[in-house]
Design a protein around this motif. Structure first.
Motif, mmCIF file in Angstrom:
data_model
loop_
_atom_site.group_PDB
_atom_site.id
_atom_site.type_symbol
_atom_site.label_atom_id
_atom_site.label_comp_id
_atom_site.label_asym_id
_atom_site.label_seq_id
_atom_site.Cartn_x
_atom_site.Cartn_y
_atom_site.Cartn_z
ATOM 1 N N CYS A 151 12.641 -6.653 -13.540
ATOM 2 C CA CYS A 151 12.812 -7.959 -14.233
ATOM 3 C C CYS A 151 11.731 -7.995 -15.325
ATOM 4 O O CYS A 151 10.860 -7.126 -15.584
ATOM 5 C CB CYS A 151 12.578 -9.045 -13.119
ATOM 6 S SG CYS A 151 13.137 -10.832 -13.729
ATOM 7 N N GLU A 152 11.821 -9.128 -16.181
ATOM 8 C CA GLU A 152 11.008 -9.248 -17.413
ATOM 9 C C GLU A 152 9.661 -9.727 -16.813
ATOM 10 O O GLU A 152 8.664 -9.422 -17.477
ATOM 11 C CB GLU A 152 11.485 -10.392 -18.050
ATOM 12 C CG GLU A 152 10.867 -10.242 -19.469
ATOM 13 C CD GLU A 152 11.653 -11.129 -20.621
ATOM 14 O OE1 GLU A 152 10.919 -12.033 -21.205
ATOM 15 O OE2 GLU A 152 12.772 -11.186 -20.614
ATOM 16 N N ASN A 153 9.637 -10.400 -15.625
ATOM 17 C CA ASN A 153 8.350 -10.657 -15.107
ATOM 18 C C ASN A 153 8.251 -10.705 -13.522
ATOM 19 O O ASN A 153 9.323 -10.778 -13.121
ATOM 20 C CB ASN A 153 7.847 -12.032 -15.646
ATOM 21 C CG ASN A 153 9.044 -13.089 -15.746
ATOM 22 O OD1 ASN A 153 9.858 -13.012 -14.712
ATOM 23 N ND2 ASN A 153 8.532 -14.507 -16.005
ATOM 24 N N ALA A 154 7.285 -11.064 -12.835
ATOM 25 C CA ALA A 154 7.270 -11.132 -11.352
ATOM 26 C C ALA A 154 7.236 -12.749 -10.958
ATOM 27 O O ALA A 154 6.867 -13.483 -11.541
ATOM 28 C CB ALA A 154 5.731 -10.575 -10.903
ATOM 29 N N ALA A 155 8.565 -12.692 -10.081
ATOM 30 C CA ALA A 155 8.783 -14.049 -9.831
ATOM 31 C C ALA A 155 8.003 -14.702 -8.399
ATOM 32 O O ALA A 155 7.781 -13.586 -7.466
ATOM 33 C CB ALA A 155 10.182 -14.072 -9.530
ATOM 34 N N THR A 156 7.800 -15.813 -8.296
ATOM 35 C CA THR A 156 7.184 -16.108 -6.919
ATOM 36 C C THR A 156 8.228 -17.268 -6.387
ATOM 37 O O THR A 156 7.685 -17.768 -5.396
ATOM 38 C CB THR A 156 5.956 -16.928 -7.323
ATOM 39 O OG1 THR A 156 6.066 -18.027 -8.107
ATOM 40 C CG2 THR A 156 4.744 -15.781 -7.656
ATOM 41 N N GLY A 157 9.342 -17.301 -6.839
ATOM 42 C CA GLY A 157 10.093 -18.389 -6.349
ATOM 43 C C GLY A 157 11.556 -18.395 -7.194
ATOM 44 O O GLY A 157 11.551 -17.653 -7.994
ATOM 45 N N TYR A 158 12.405 -19.185 -6.913
ATOM 46 C CA TYR A 158 13.559 -19.322 -7.625
ATOM 47 C C TYR A 158 13.214 -20.010 -9.154
ATOM 48 O O TYR A 158 12.626 -21.139 -9.217
ATOM 49 C CB TYR A 158 14.657 -20.323 -6.878
ATOM 50 C CG TYR A 158 15.352 -19.487 -5.877
ATOM 51 C CD1 TYR A 158 16.613 -18.865 -6.266
ATOM 52 C CD2 TYR A 158 14.911 -19.529 -4.584
ATOM 53 C CE1 TYR A 158 16.958 -18.084 -5.144
ATOM 54 C CE2 TYR A 158 15.472 -18.914 -3.456
ATOM 55 C CZ TYR A 158 16.573 -18.099 -3.773
ATOM 56 O OH TYR A 158 17.185 -17.174 -2.809
ATOM 57 N N ALA A 159 13.822 -19.508 -10.262
ATOM 58 C CA ALA A 159 13.788 -20.311 -11.506
ATOM 59 C C ALA A 159 14.808 -19.733 -12.549
ATOM 60 O O ALA A 159 15.575 -18.772 -12.215
ATOM 61 C CB ALA A 159 12.387 -19.703 -11.966
ATOM 62 N N GLY A 160 14.862 -20.272 -13.401
ATOM 63 C CA GLY A 160 15.856 -20.193 -14.550
ATOM 64 C C GLY A 160 15.134 -18.976 -15.503
ATOM 65 O O GLY A 160 14.204 -18.299 -15.254
ATOM 66 N N GLY A 161 15.635 -18.981 -16.840
ATOM 67 C CA GLY A 161 15.105 -18.503 -18.009
ATOM 68 C C GLY A 161 14.947 -16.889 -17.534
ATOM 69 O O GLY A 161 15.986 -16.456 -17.421
ATOM 70 N N ASN A 162 13.771 -16.331 -17.877
ATOM 71 C CA ASN A 162 13.552 -14.895 -17.653
ATOM 72 C C ASN A 162 14.013 -14.474 -16.228
ATOM 73 O O ASN A 162 14.409 -13.248 -16.078
ATOM 74 C CB ASN A 162 12.114 -14.549 -18.067
ATOM 75 C CG ASN A 162 11.783 -14.800 -19.559
ATOM 76 O OD1 ASN A 162 12.733 -14.699 -20.389
ATOM 77 N ND2 ASN A 162 10.646 -14.916 -19.947
ATOM 78 N N ASN A 163 13.718 -15.025 -15.041
ATOM 79 C CA ASN A 163 14.218 -14.680 -13.939
ATOM 80 C C ASN A 163 15.626 -14.113 -13.798
ATOM 81 O O ASN A 163 16.137 -13.362 -13.139
ATOM 82 C CB ASN A 163 14.070 -15.763 -12.961
ATOM 83 C CG ASN A 163 12.473 -15.841 -12.348
ATOM 84 O OD1 ASN A 163 11.595 -15.123 -13.010
ATOM 85 N ND2 ASN A 163 12.312 -16.446 -11.476
ATOM 86 N N ARG A 164 16.610 -14.860 -14.670
ATOM 87 C CA ARG A 164 18.004 -14.615 -14.832
ATOM 88 C C ARG A 164 18.169 -13.314 -15.353
ATOM 89 O O ARG A 164 19.144 -12.760 -15.628
ATOM 90 C CB ARG A 164 18.625 -15.678 -15.685
ATOM 91 C CG ARG A 164 18.818 -16.893 -14.827
ATOM 92 C CD ARG A 164 19.723 -17.945 -15.311
ATOM 93 N NE ARG A 164 19.709 -19.127 -14.684
ATOM 94 C CZ ARG A 164 19.570 -20.446 -15.406
ATOM 95 N NH1 ARG A 164 18.940 -20.643 -16.461
ATOM 96 N NH2 ARG A 164 19.401 -21.395 -14.629
ATOM 97 N N LYS A 165 17.279 -12.540 -16.084
ATOM 98 C CA LYS A 165 17.112 -11.242 -16.759
ATOM 99 C C LYS A 165 16.898 -10.083 -15.804
ATOM 100 O O LYS A 165 16.483 -9.154 -16.205
ATOM 101 C CB LYS A 165 16.520 -11.354 -18.009
ATOM 102 C CG LYS A 165 16.805 -12.463 -19.004
ATOM 103 C CD LYS A 165 15.779 -12.300 -20.218
ATOM 104 C CE LYS A 165 16.178 -13.556 -21.110
ATOM 105 N NZ LYS A 165 15.040 -13.631 -22.086
#
Length: 188
Positions: A151-165
């Motif tokens: 992914c573009e960044n590390a996620a800590t939960g559900y989100a839009g934006g870069n998490n969708r990439k």
């Protein structure tokens, strides 16, 4: 063969929580080679047509790092992206297929402002597809985040934006070198 599965979770609002991991102590800049075998299974949502497999610690608005993955500008294809420029192979990828791929980023340094980005792609049961681009987009500056895979960044939960990439699929192997491999070395 065993593979690492990257399966992004998507909620009812099309927010994503990607499978990703970070190598916080691995920082790449200048000439770099990436060699991988992966199966790309499409985009997490139709809202973003990008699946980043590798982020070298890109920091927005600071021209640090770059991204490598599958992106669609008309059709899905391998892409290198930095804030200075973007390069995509002129070959359509199909989700669900396995690919052997390599990208070689060559930094000409301060004395030679000409950099190159080379894509090597072997689709399952097919021949090598190769493209080379000349650029001035390579940076020698590293961020502090390290390397992200999936992914573009590390996620800590559900989100839009870069998490969708996020990248969805399987990765059989992923190797990086802090130098530009030759054509012969890529073929080994």
């Amino acid at each position: 063969r065993k593979s690492m599965l990257l399966q992004t979770a998507v909620d009812a609002a099309t927010n994503c929580w990607p499978d990703t991991f970070q190598a916080s102590n691995l920082q790449l800049a200048g000439s770099v080679s990436v060699v991988t075998r992966f199966r790309w299974d499409g985009y997490p949502t139709e809202l973003e047509k990008t699946s980043w497999l590798l982020n070298t610690g890109m920091v927005w608005n600071q021209y640090i790092g770059w991204l490598f993955g599958v992106s669609s500008n008309g059709y899905p294809r391998l892409q290198f992206y930095s804030q200075k420029s973007s390069y995509q192979m002129n070959f359509a990828m199909t989700n669900g297929l396995w690919y052997e791929a390599a990208m070689v980023v060559t930094d000409g340094g301060l004395t030679n402002p000409t950099d190159t980005i080379e894509f090597y792609l072997w689709p399952e049961n097919s021949t090598l597809k190769y493209e080379k681009f000349t650029s001035t987009a390579i940076t020698n500056v590293t961020g502090t985040a390290g390397l992200y895979v999936g992914c573009e960044n590390a996620a800590t939960g559900y989100a839009g934006g870069n998490n969708r990439k996020a990248f969805i699929g399987a990765v059989n192997h992923l190797a990086v070198w802090n130098r530009a491999l030759s054509y012969a070395e890529i073929g080994e």
